[in-house]
Design a protein around this motif. Structure first.
Motif, PDB file in Angstrom:
ATOM      1  N   LEU A   1      57.822  36.197  43.034  1.00  0.00           N
ATOM      2  CA  LEU A   1      59.036  36.853  42.539  1.00  0.00           C
ATOM      3  C   LEU A   1      60.207  36.662  43.492  1.00  0.00           C
ATOM      4  N   SER A   2      59.954  36.696  44.777  1.00  0.00           N
ATOM      5  CA  SER A   2      61.010  36.485  45.769  1.00  0.00           C
ATOM      6  C   SER A   2      61.600  35.086  45.644  1.00  0.00           C
TER       7      SER A   2
ATOM      8  N   GLU B   1      61.629  33.242  42.950  1.00  0.00           N
ATOM      9  CA  GLU B   1      62.374  33.194  41.694  1.00  0.00           C
ATOM     10  C   GLU B   1      63.731  33.866  41.826  1.00  0.00           C
ATOM     11  N   VAL B   2      63.778  34.985  42.532  1.00  0.00           N
ATOM     12  CA  VAL B   2      65.051  35.684  42.751  1.00  0.00           C
ATOM     13  C   VAL B   2      65.986  34.800  43.571  1.00  0.00           C
ATOM     14  N   ASN B   3      65.479  34.164  44.614  1.00  0.00           N
ATOM     15  CA  ASN B   3      66.302  33.262  45.430  1.00  0.00           C
ATOM     16  C   ASN B   3      66.829  32.103  44.592  1.00  0.00           C
ATOM     17  N   SER B   4      65.988  31.584  43.729  1.00  0.00           N
ATOM     18  CA  SER B   4      66.402  30.491  42.856  1.00  0.00           C
ATOM     19  C   SER B   4      67.510  30.948  41.906  1.00  0.00           C
ATOM     20  N   LEU B   5      67.373  32.133  41.349  1.00  0.00           N
ATOM     21  CA  LEU B   5      68.398  32.676  40.451  1.00  0.00           C
ATOM     22  C   LEU B   5      69.708  32.951  41.185  1.00  0.00           C
ATOM     23  N   GLU B   6      69.621  33.441  42.408  1.00  0.00           N
ATOM     24  CA  GLU B   6      70.835  33.691  43.195  1.00  0.00           C
ATOM     25  C   GLU B   6      71.567  32.385  43.481  1.00  0.00           C
TER      26      GLU B   6
ATOM     27  N   GLN C   1      73.265  31.283  40.325  1.00  0.00           N
ATOM     28  CA  GLN C   1      74.447  32.109  40.077  1.00  0.00           C
ATOM     29  C   GLN C   1      75.631  31.645  40.916  1.00  0.00           C
TER      30      GLN C   1
END
Length: 122
Positions: free
Chosen positions: A17-18, A20-25, A28
């Motif tokens: 999950l971490s 994936e969040v970094n990838s989304l950031e 963005q």
């Protein structure tokens, strides 16, 4: 509760999950930069176009309304007016720069009308 087939325990789920969040950031940030660049380009693009066809000679005249004036402007009223005067012997074409919805050159009535049409569309 464990996410995906690669997760063996809760720590693996948190790591996945971490990432994936970094990838989304990162996505963005790239999207925001692309939008900023597009907004800059759109601000200086042609946003209003006005076209007036006319007969520069009195009376009905043969050949109809072959002459024209076209205004091409951005949101700030910068751009140009192109005019063409048609006669049997020749065609003359003129270009006049625009800044803030006006020109340092005198505009004909038809050019003013084309500019006003373009301004309504901005």
């Amino acid at each position: 509760f464990l996410r995906g087939k690669d997760a063996q325990n809760l720590e693996d789920v948190v790591n996945i999950l971490s990432k994936e969040v970094n990838s989304l950031e990162e996505f963005q940030k790239e999207a925001a930069q692309a939008m900023s660049l597009l907004n800059e380009k759109i601000a200086t693009s042609i946003r209003g176009v006005g076209l007036v066809r006319f007969n520069p000679f009195k009376g009905s005249g043969s050949g109809g309304n072959q002459s024209f004036a076209v205004a091409l402007i951005d949101v700030d009223g910068n751009g140009l007016i192109i005019s063409s005067l048609y006669t049997r012997e020749r065609v003359s074409t003129y270009a006049k720069p625009l800044k803030n919805f006006s020109s340092k050159y005198d505009l004909s009535d038809e050019e003013k009308q084309a500019l006003e049409e373009a301004r309504k569309k901005v």
